[in-house]
Scaffold this motif. Structure first.
Motif, PDB file in Angstrom:
ATOM      1  N   UNK A  10      29.688 -49.400   6.060  1.00  0.00           N
ATOM      2  CA  UNK A  10      30.940 -49.208   6.436  1.00  0.00           C
ATOM      3  C   UNK A  10      30.622 -48.932   8.092  1.00  0.00           C
ATOM      4  N   UNK A  11      29.685 -48.127   8.408  1.00  0.00           N
ATOM      5  CA  UNK A  11      29.333 -47.931   9.764  1.00  0.00           C
ATOM      6  C   UNK A  11      28.749 -49.156  10.547  1.00  0.00           C
ATOM      7  N   UNK A  12      28.085 -49.852   9.611  1.00  0.00           N
ATOM      8  CA  UNK A  12      27.521 -51.248  10.309  1.00  0.00           C
ATOM      9  C   UNK A  12      28.428 -52.449  10.656  1.00  0.00           C
ATOM     10  N   UNK A  13      29.645 -52.429   9.612  1.00  0.00           N
ATOM     11  CA  UNK A  13      30.808 -53.386   9.683  1.00  0.00           C
ATOM     12  C   UNK A  13      32.015 -52.516   9.723  1.00  0.00           C
ATOM     13  N   UNK A  14      32.379 -52.182  10.802  1.00  0.00           N
ATOM     14  CA  UNK A  14      33.842 -51.446  10.963  1.00  0.00           C
ATOM     15  C   UNK A  14      34.765 -52.350  10.530  1.00  0.00           C
ATOM     16  N   UNK A  15      35.982 -51.550  10.041  1.00  0.00           N
ATOM     17  CA  UNK A  15      37.094 -52.140   9.578  1.00  0.00           C
ATOM     18  C   UNK A  15      37.894 -52.830  10.633  1.00  0.00           C
ATOM     19  N   UNK A  16      38.491 -53.956  10.395  1.00  0.00           N
ATOM     20  CA  UNK A  16      39.166 -54.699  11.450  1.00  0.00           C
ATOM     21  C   UNK A  16      40.404 -53.985  11.453  1.00  0.00           C
ATOM     22  N   UNK A  19      39.946 -51.214  13.905  1.00  0.00           N
ATOM     23  CA  UNK A  19      39.732 -51.597  15.360  1.00  0.00           C
ATOM     24  C   UNK A  19      41.088 -51.867  15.767  1.00  0.00           C
ATOM     25  N   UNK A  20      41.923 -52.494  15.199  1.00  0.00           N
ATOM     26  CA  UNK A  20      43.250 -52.900  15.595  1.00  0.00           C
ATOM     27  C   UNK A  20      44.141 -51.721  15.976  1.00  0.00           C
ATOM     28  N   UNK A  21      44.052 -50.917  14.977  1.00  0.00           N
ATOM     29  CA  UNK A  21      44.917 -49.558  15.171  1.00  0.00           C
ATOM     30  C   UNK A  21      44.413 -48.694  16.296  1.00  0.00           C
ATOM     31  N   UNK A  22      43.025 -48.799  16.424  1.00  0.00           N
ATOM     32  CA  UNK A  22      42.600 -48.239  17.797  1.00  0.00           C
ATOM     33  C   UNK A  22      43.022 -48.780  18.889  1.00  0.00           C
ATOM     34  N   UNK A  23      43.004 -50.084  18.991  1.00  0.00           N
ATOM     35  CA  UNK A  23      43.553 -50.953  20.188  1.00  0.00           C
ATOM     36  C   UNK A  23      45.102 -50.392  20.575  1.00  0.00           C
ATOM     37  N   UNK A  24      45.761 -50.272  19.603  1.00  0.00           N
ATOM     38  CA  UNK A  24      47.334 -50.037  19.520  1.00  0.00           C
ATOM     39  C   UNK A  24      47.501 -48.695  19.986  1.00  0.00           C
ATOM     40  N   UNK A  25      46.563 -47.604  19.555  1.00  0.00           N
ATOM     41  CA  UNK A  25      46.787 -46.282  19.893  1.00  0.00           C
ATOM     42  C   UNK A  25      46.274 -46.394  21.427  1.00  0.00           C
ATOM     43  N   UNK A  26      45.244 -46.935  22.042  1.00  0.00           N
ATOM     44  CA  UNK A  26      44.827 -46.530  23.348  1.00  0.00           C
ATOM     45  C   UNK A  26      45.851 -47.526  24.132  1.00  0.00           C
ATOM     46  N   UNK A  27      46.256 -48.483  23.999  1.00  0.00           N
ATOM     47  CA  UNK A  27      47.224 -49.067  24.559  1.00  0.00           C
ATOM     48  C   UNK A  27      48.512 -48.221  24.782  1.00  0.00           C
ATOM     49  N   UNK A  28      49.099 -47.780  23.957  1.00  0.00           N
ATOM     50  CA  UNK A  28      50.364 -46.853  24.081  1.00  0.00           C
ATOM     51  C   UNK A  28      49.855 -45.546  24.664  1.00  0.00           C
ATOM     52  N   UNK A  29      48.876 -45.093  24.313  1.00  0.00           N
ATOM     53  CA  UNK A  29      48.189 -43.895  25.294  1.00  0.00           C
ATOM     54  C   UNK A  29      48.408 -44.222  26.760  1.00  0.00           C
TER      55      UNK A  29
END
Length: 152
Positions: A10-16, A19-29
């Motif tokens: 799981x740490x070697x291959x993060x869930x897509x 990663x998408x949710x992180x990008x959405x959160x960062x963008x909205x933040x």
């Protein structure tokens, strides 16, 4: 052993999706200029996911990801302290010596002080202090400063 191997993969291959949710959160933040915390940002993220037709994430997941990314709301991170001129150095209110008798016939017999807290353009607090004579209703003196030292 199987749990250990599961988390290694799981740490070697993060869930897509993660990663998408992180990008959405960062963008909205960034869009809301770090003024939205977990609750308000979760609401915005859920609205976005409903718009694109995907399953909306849980508020705990958004909170965990914000914590991992180090995103924190800067608007409410400090307790706002308001200045109260009626409190003395020990936090007690001063005695009411005027007893609502604001009129006076002699100059300089009754003078009052007012301290107003203003927010400057750079975000810092500035204090406007005024001394007024109640007989003539004139402002005798005033000062602007970063600390309240004039009317003490």
């Amino acid at each position: 052993m199987s749990t250990y191997q599961y988390w290694q993969v799981k740490f070697e291959h993060p869930d897509e999706d993660e990663e998408e949710l992180k990008a959405v959160i960062q963008g909205l933040f960034n869009y809301y200029e770090a003024e939205y915390g977990v609750r308000r940002l979760t609401s915005q993220v859920r609205d976005y996911y409903r718009l694109i037709g995907k399953q909306a994430p849980n508020h705990k997941r958004v909170q965990r990801l914000m914590h991992e990314m180090g995103l924190k709301c800067t608007k409410y991170n400090r307790r706002v302290r308001k200045y109260d001129s009626s409190k003395g150095p020990n936090g007690k209110k001063g005695k009411n010596k005027l007893n609502r008798r604001f009129m006076s016939d002699r100059k300089y017999q009754k003078m009052v002080c007012d301290i107003t807290e203003l927010k400057a353009g750079n975000g810092k607090k500035v204090y406007l202090e005024i001394i007024k004579d109640l007989a003539t209703k004139q402002v005798l003196t005033w000062a602007i400063g970063q600390h309240t030292v004039f009317c003490k």
